[in-house]
Write an enzyme that holds these catalytic residues in place. Structure first.
Site: not given
Ligand code: PNS
Length: 168
Positions: A22, A46, A95, A133
């Site tokens: 990150h 979550k 990745r 993570s």
């Molecule tokens: O680090 P991560 O868990 O891969 O990040 C995922 C994240 C937080 C970017 C994604 O789940 C997100 O944007 N969640 C907020 C809700 C949203 O906007 N979803 C996207 C539309 S499908």
């Protein structure tokens, strides 16, 4: 006339906890914008190891050398948060090909909801291509060495948090 509007990027994620992968994406993408906002998702549905406030503080502590980086938490949709912050670009790290399908789906959904916001993908540095993570938590949980996975300042915090969790 030139456009004086600030170029703002948003790097959304869970960051539970922030890893060297990150941090690499933050350092590289911060050079592309006037301001980069690292946006920590506070997802009530979550269970996270660290609270959103703890994750924000941890990222602030490891990005203090980057003067155009701001760290905030948010609830709800990334694009809505980006909109509210006046950002036009979402940054995500890629990745491996296994990330691609989910990332593409998310980027396309975000674009359908908010076409003025684009998603850009940065290829993860090969040193961190396997890192997540969840892997960090798994290794730390079984008392493995996570020194090469997280910034040095985060190391004691992960150990402490897992010990706290074990006592519960
Ligand atoms: O680090 P991560 O868990 O891969 O990040 C995922 C994240 C937080 C970017 C994604 O789940 C997100 O944007 N969640 C907020 C809700 C949203 O906007 N979803 C996207 C539309 S499908």
């Amino acid at each position: 006339m030139y456009n004086v509007r600030e170029k703002i990027g948003i790097y959304p994620g869970s960051f539970d906890p922030v890893t060297l992968g990150h941090l690499d994406i933050i350092e590289r993408s911060s050079k592309m914008f006037d301001k980069l906002i690292v946006a920590v998702l506070h997802n009530k549905n979550k269970k996270a190891l660290f609270s959103a406030e703890e994750r924000v503080k941890m990222i602030q502590s490891v990005t203090s050398h980057l003067c155009n980086v701001e760290v905030s938490s948010f609830e709800g949709l990334s694009v809505e948060f980006a909109r509210a912050k006046g950002a036009h670009v979402l940054v995500r790290g890629l990745r491996a090909v296994t990330d691609f399908e989910y990332e593409l789906q998310m980027a396309q959904t975000n674009r359908a909801m908010c076409p003025e916001i684009d998603t850009i993908f940065l290829t993860t540095d090969l040193r961190y291509a396997y890192l997540s993570s969840s892997i960090v938590k798994e290794v730390a949980y079984f008392d493995g060495n996570i020194e090469m996975f997280v910034p040095a300042a985060i190391l004691p915090l992960v150990k402490e948090k897992l010990m706290e969790d074990n006592r519960k």
